[in-house]
Each structure stands twice: as C-alpha cells, then as structure tokens.
Design a protein around this motif. Structure first.
Motif, PDB file in Angstrom:
ATOM      1  N   PHE A  43     -52.627  -4.172 -22.647  1.00 32.38           N
ATOM      2  CA  PHE A  43     -53.026  -5.291 -23.516  1.00 32.38           C
ATOM      3  C   PHE A  43     -52.042  -6.454 -23.407  1.00 32.38           C
ATOM      4  O   PHE A  43     -52.451  -7.618 -23.303  1.00 32.38           O
ATOM      5  CB  PHE A  43     -53.119  -4.815 -24.969  1.00 32.38           C
ATOM      6  N   TYR A  44     -50.755  -6.158 -23.421  1.00 34.35           N
ATOM      7  CA  TYR A  44     -49.762  -7.230 -23.337  1.00 34.35           C
ATOM      8  C   TYR A  44     -49.749  -7.876 -21.959  1.00 34.35           C
ATOM      9  O   TYR A  44     -49.427  -9.055 -21.823  1.00 34.35           O
ATOM     10  CB  TYR A  44     -48.379  -6.692 -23.703  1.00 34.35           C
ATOM     11  N   GLU A  45     -50.078  -7.110 -20.938  1.00 32.73           N
ATOM     12  CA  GLU A  45     -50.193  -7.694 -19.604  1.00 32.73           C
ATOM     13  C   GLU A  45     -51.370  -8.662 -19.531  1.00 32.73           C
ATOM     14  O   GLU A  45     -51.301  -9.694 -18.849  1.00 32.73           O
ATOM     15  CB  GLU A  45     -50.355  -6.586 -18.569  1.00 32.73           C
ATOM     16  N   ALA A  46     -52.466  -8.334 -20.236  1.00 34.20           N
ATOM     17  CA  ALA A  46     -53.612  -9.239 -20.254  1.00 34.20           C
ATOM     18  C   ALA A  46     -53.308 -10.522 -21.016  1.00 34.20           C
ATOM     19  O   ALA A  46     -53.874 -11.583 -20.722  1.00 34.20           O
ATOM     20  CB  ALA A  46     -54.811  -8.532 -20.886  1.00 34.20           C
ATOM     21  N   LEU A  47     -52.391 -10.457 -21.995  1.00 33.73           N
ATOM     22  CA  LEU A  47     -51.993 -11.652 -22.736  1.00 33.73           C
ATOM     23  C   LEU A  47     -50.968 -12.493 -22.000  1.00 33.73           C
ATOM     24  O   LEU A  47     -50.707 -13.634 -22.408  1.00 33.73           O
ATOM     25  CB  LEU A  47     -51.404 -11.257 -24.106  1.00 33.73           C
ATOM     26  N   ASP A  48     -50.406 -11.952 -20.924  1.00 30.47           N
ATOM     27  CA  ASP A  48     -49.315 -12.628 -20.230  1.00 30.47           C
ATOM     28  C   ASP A  48     -49.831 -13.845 -19.467  1.00 30.47           C
ATOM     29  O   ASP A  48     -50.822 -13.742 -18.742  1.00 30.47           O
ATOM     30  CB  ASP A  48     -48.642 -11.650 -19.254  1.00 30.47           C
ATOM     31  N   PRO A  49     -49.174 -15.021 -19.609  1.00 26.30           N
ATOM     32  CA  PRO A  49     -49.611 -16.201 -18.847  1.00 26.30           C
ATOM     33  C   PRO A  49     -49.247 -16.080 -17.376  1.00 26.30           C
ATOM     34  O   PRO A  49     -48.381 -15.299 -16.994  1.00 26.30           O
ATOM     35  CB  PRO A  49     -48.846 -17.354 -19.508  1.00 26.30           C
ATOM     36  N   LYS A  50     -49.912 -16.844 -16.547  1.00 31.73           N
ATOM     37  CA  LYS A  50     -49.660 -16.870 -15.108  1.00 31.73           C
ATOM     38  C   LYS A  50     -49.194 -18.270 -14.708  1.00 31.73           C
ATOM     39  O   LYS A  50     -49.935 -19.229 -14.902  1.00 31.73           O
ATOM     40  CB  LYS A  50     -50.924 -16.489 -14.334  1.00 31.73           C
ATOM     41  N   PRO A  51     -47.978 -18.431 -14.136  1.00 31.55           N
ATOM     42  CA  PRO A  51     -46.963 -17.398 -13.917  1.00 31.55           C
ATOM     43  C   PRO A  51     -46.233 -17.042 -15.204  1.00 31.55           C
ATOM     44  O   PRO A  51     -46.238 -17.831 -16.149  1.00 31.55           O
ATOM     45  CB  PRO A  51     -46.024 -18.078 -12.908  1.00 31.55           C
ATOM     46  N   PRO A  52     -45.589 -15.858 -15.265  1.00 32.39           N
ATOM     47  CA  PRO A  52     -44.889 -15.447 -16.484  1.00 32.39           C
ATOM     48  C   PRO A  52     -43.732 -16.381 -16.815  1.00 32.39           C
ATOM     49  O   PRO A  52     -43.074 -16.921 -15.934  1.00 32.39           O
ATOM     50  CB  PRO A  52     -44.383 -14.036 -16.141  1.00 32.39           C
TER      51      PRO A  52
END
Length: 508
Positions: free
Chosen positions: A177-186
């Motif tokens: 879930f937190y990976e899906a919320l992560d912006p690109k790039p981190p």
C-alpha cells in the motif's frame, strides 16, 4: 416476439441463481478457513494456516465487500469492536450492512441462532487480510495504508506464534500500500522511507522469536524498499548483517535471490549477480500468476550476461512466456553481438521507457563499451590494417584520439591481437600463423583444469558411506574375541580336543 422475451427472462432467471451460488460458495469457503485456523491453534500446526492463506488466490477473484461483511456478521457477536473495524474496511454503508444482517437472521435456523462466541485472533487477522486484498484490488491505497498500519500494530501487540504466517502476509500488503502511495521519482518525504522503522522493528522481533515466515517476508520487503529509493549501500549492509532463514518458502527465496542479484549487478559484481539471477529464474513458480516475476528476472539476467561478455541463447527469447516481453532485449542482444554502436544507441533511445520501467536502463548504458569492443574485434578480423579515422567513422566515435584510446585498451585487455602505429595513425592486426604461439591454448587448458578440479570436488562431496559401518566391524571383531575365549576355556576344561580347536581357529 413473445418467444424472445421468454428467452430473455429465462436467461436472467438462470444467471441469478448462479450468482447466488457463487456468493454462498465463497462465504462457505471463508468459514471453512476459520475451521482450519481453529485447528491450527488447537494443534499448534502451521500447515493449516498456510492452507488457509493459499486459498486467498482463488478467493480473490470472487471477493467483494458484501461477502466479507456477511462472513463477519455471521461469525461475530453483535456490537463487537473488532467486527466494527473490519466492517468499515469493506466500504459498505449502514443500510447495506443492515440488509445483510436481516438476510442472515432470516435464513438462520433455530440451531444456528445460538449465542456467538468471540472468534480467535487468528480469524480477526485472516479477515483483515481479506479486507486488505479487497482494498488493494479496489485501488483504495490511502484507506488501505491506514488500515494496514493499524493491523500490523495489532499483530505486534498480540505476539502469538500461531499468527506468524498471517503476520508475514499482513506486512506484505502493508508495504504494498505504501509503495502504491509513493511518488515517482521517490523524494525524501517518500512514504516508503517512513515505514522502514516499522519493518526493521518487525525484522528484529522475528529474528528473536525465530519467526522464519515474517523474517523472510520482511527481509525481501526491506530490500525492495531500499532498491525503490536507490539506497544500494543500505541494502548491501542489510544483506551483510542479516541471515536469510533456511526454512523460508520457495517464493520468498526466489524474490530474495532476485533482489540480491540486482544489488550485485549495480555493484559491478556481475559473476555473483549472474549466479543469483540464474537461481531466481529456476526457483520461479511455473504458474501463470508468476509470469511477471519470471520475465523481470530474465530481463535482468540477459543484461548481466551481456555485461559479462556473453551472448544469451536465442532459444531463451522463443519461450511463450517471454517472447513478447523480451522483444526489446532481443534487438539489444543482436546489436551487441555484431558490435553495431549506432544500432545499439537507436534501440536504447526507442525503448528507453521500457528499460526505465524495468529498472535496467542504467545497466544497459554500461553496455556501450562492450559494443565498442565487439566492433573493434569484428574490424580486426575483417582488416589486417585499418586507419584510426576509419575506425572512428565505422564505430561512430567522437574523435580519432578516443578511437586510439579504445583500441589501446582493447589490446591491453586481450580483446584483440594487434598493434598501433601512432605516427601513421592505423591499427595493424597481428597475423597468427601458429595458434600455439598465442594465449588461446593456455587459456583453454586452464579452463579444462578448472573444470576437472571442480568435477573432482563435486564427486568428493557426492560420496556417501554406509552409516555405522565401523560399528559393525567392531562388533564382528568383538564376537571373534569372545569365541576365542570360549574355545580356550573349553580346551582348559577338557571339553574339546586340540585338533578340533585348531580347525576352529583356522576358520576364524
């Protein structure tokens, strides 16, 4: 007209019972898993828990908020706090929950309207995992992240060994879930960075409690977390200071080897990376669900083999599971094989979004030197003498000085057998009249010696000796000595003649 209307009504009446049957079947499957979890707690056997977790993949396609809500309402007593939290995660409003409760009460018989007992914590966590799956498939990432954070906190507070396998799955979706919320790039405020403390604490507790399931899952999640934010040094320190559990499942081992291979490839340790990636692809499941992992590990393996100077087998790209996904890498291999620098740069430019998405773009950029070396080798085989200017034009280099430097480095590395005339500006290939005058026979002989030594070591390791053979020999020797004592005693007592005794000793 009437016939067609009757056909439509008949089709609708046939489809509705089918949907109801699927709904009832899914609810009954979930309740059957409750029985498995109760048996796992009673017998302290994790196999029943793993069996319940394996069924999630088949339940996932049929899962809905109504099904989870019906399972919760029919299992928990009224006004239960845990049930209220789980029902909120389903996303249903009060009216829908009231209708489900009325339907359950109307269909319940007298024998089933007994007072409901408090379910086990394992059932709570299992239903919470189903809610995590529902939220993730519905792309409710923010709500799922908050729900997962509360879930892993509850699992940590419970501290029950029968929850180990369930906790590993809960941490998996927590990180997802937190990976899906992560912006690109981190960025520095990335949600992935904020959960590292929780994952590290979970890993420390799992090691102290000898919880191999959670330890393996959290280790792979931490490696994925570090690689997502390009913290290669921290990932390497984690690998160096932790030990992956031997009792981990095959899927977790495959994931760990893949991340380890990616780390070693970035650190220029291509031989180690190749070994890890080969093991990861071999351990990859054959099911269609794991096709993505198999493709990703194979893509990285192809790039690492090219960086090592090897050319992957053409049959690899003909596999049905890899043919479409590895198409850009197939063209890349062709450009590297023939030393076509311009074609290589064109392929990289055209497929850069794909390479960025696969995480292999930076590694592919390192192949430029390999392409140039291959091109120089092809030119040395085609021409006995060629000017540096022609080399610069054919390979698309910037200047003659860079061409001279690259040719000199290729000669020093043993890529080609040639010499450079700096004054006249050309490369002269050495004519090898006698193959035994070159280094090739010595290198081949050295490779054969290494192969024989490795074969000898493997044969020694594969030797098996009969168990307790020395004890059998000692037993036979002891029996022989006892027989000698008996014969000597019989001779002294006069029960046997010396001639008979001599025959007995000769037999011994």
């Amino acid at each position: 007209m009437t016939d067609s209307m009757e056909g439509v009504v008949k089709d609708e009446s046939q489809s509705q019972p089918k949907e109801e049957n699927v709904h009832e079947k899914t609810v009954s499957d979930i309740k059957f898993n409750f029985t498995l979890l109760e048996r796992a707690v009673a017998q302290f056997d994790a196999r029943y828990t793993l069996r319940a977790l394996r069924s999630i993949s088949s339940l996932r396609k049929r899962l809905s908020g109504e099904i989870i809500a019906e399972s919760i309402i029919s299992t928990y007593p009224p006004n239960n706090g845990t049930a209220q939290v789980l029902l909120r995660a389903t996303g249903l409003d009060g009216d829908e929950l009231t209708q489900i409760a009325r339907r359950i009460s109307s269909t319940s018989t007298g024998s089933t309207k007994q007072e409901k007992k408090e379910p086990l914590p394992e059932i709570d966590v299992y239903l919470a995992i189903l809610a995590q799956v529902l939220l993730y498939d519905g792309k409710n990432y923010k709500i799922g992240a908050e729900f997962s954070k509360a879930l892993v906190g509850r699992v940590r507070d419970l501290n029950r060994r029968t929850l180990d396998s369930l906790a590993a799955k809960a941490y998996f979706y927590y990180s997802l879930f937190y990976e899906a919320l992560d912006p690109k790039p981190p960025s520095k405020q990335s949600p992935l960075i904020s959960i590292r403390g929780t994952l590290l604490a979970a890993l420390r507790s799992a090691v102290l409690r000898k919880d191999s399931d959670t330890q393996a899952s959290v280790t792979t999640l931490l490696l994925r977390n570090y690689l997502s934010t390009a913290d290669i040094t921290q990932a390497d320190l984690l690998v160096a200071q932790t030990q992956f559990p031997e009792a981990a499942t095959n899927n977790q081992v495959a994931r760990y080897l893949y991340y380890l291979g990616r780390i070693r490839a970035i650190q220029l340790s291509y031989t180690e990376a190749h070994d890890h990636l080969v093991s990861a692809t071999r351990k990859s499941p054959n099911s269609a669900v794991a096709t993505g992992f198999y493709q990703q590990s194979t893509k990285l393996l192809v790039v690492v083999e090219l960086l090592m100077g090897d050319i992957p087998d053409r049959a690899l790209f003909s596999q049905s599971r890899l043919e479409r996904g590895l198409e850009p890498y197939f063209y890349l291999v062709q450009a590297v094989r023939v030393g076509d620098l311009q074609g290589f740069l064109k392929i990289v430019q055209q497929n850069s979004p794909t390479f960025h998405r696969d995480g292999t773009y930076t590694l592919i950029l390192r192949l430029r030197q390999n392409v140039i070396k291959t091109g120089i080798r092809m030119l040395s085989l085609s021409y006995s003498r060629i000017s540096l200017r022609d080399i610069c034009i054919r390979l698309g280099l910037d200047s003659e000085e860079s061409a001279e430097y690259i040719v000199a480095k290729a000669i020093r590395d043993g890529v080609i057998e040639a010499s450079i005339d700096h004054e006249k500006g050309y490369m002269q290939t050495k004519q090898a009249g006698d193959i035994y005058a070159t280094r090739e026979p010595g290198e081949a002989f050295h490779d054969r010696i290494l192969a024989c030594l490795s074969l000898h070591d493997e044969c020694v390791k594969a030797m098996r000796y009969p168990m307790n053979q020395h004890r059998l020999e000692l037993k036979n020797a002891q029996e022989a000595r006892e027989r000698e004592r008996e014969l000597a005693k019989e001779i002294q007592d006069g029960d046997i003649d010396e001639d008979d005794a001599a025959g007995e000793f000769e037999g011994l």
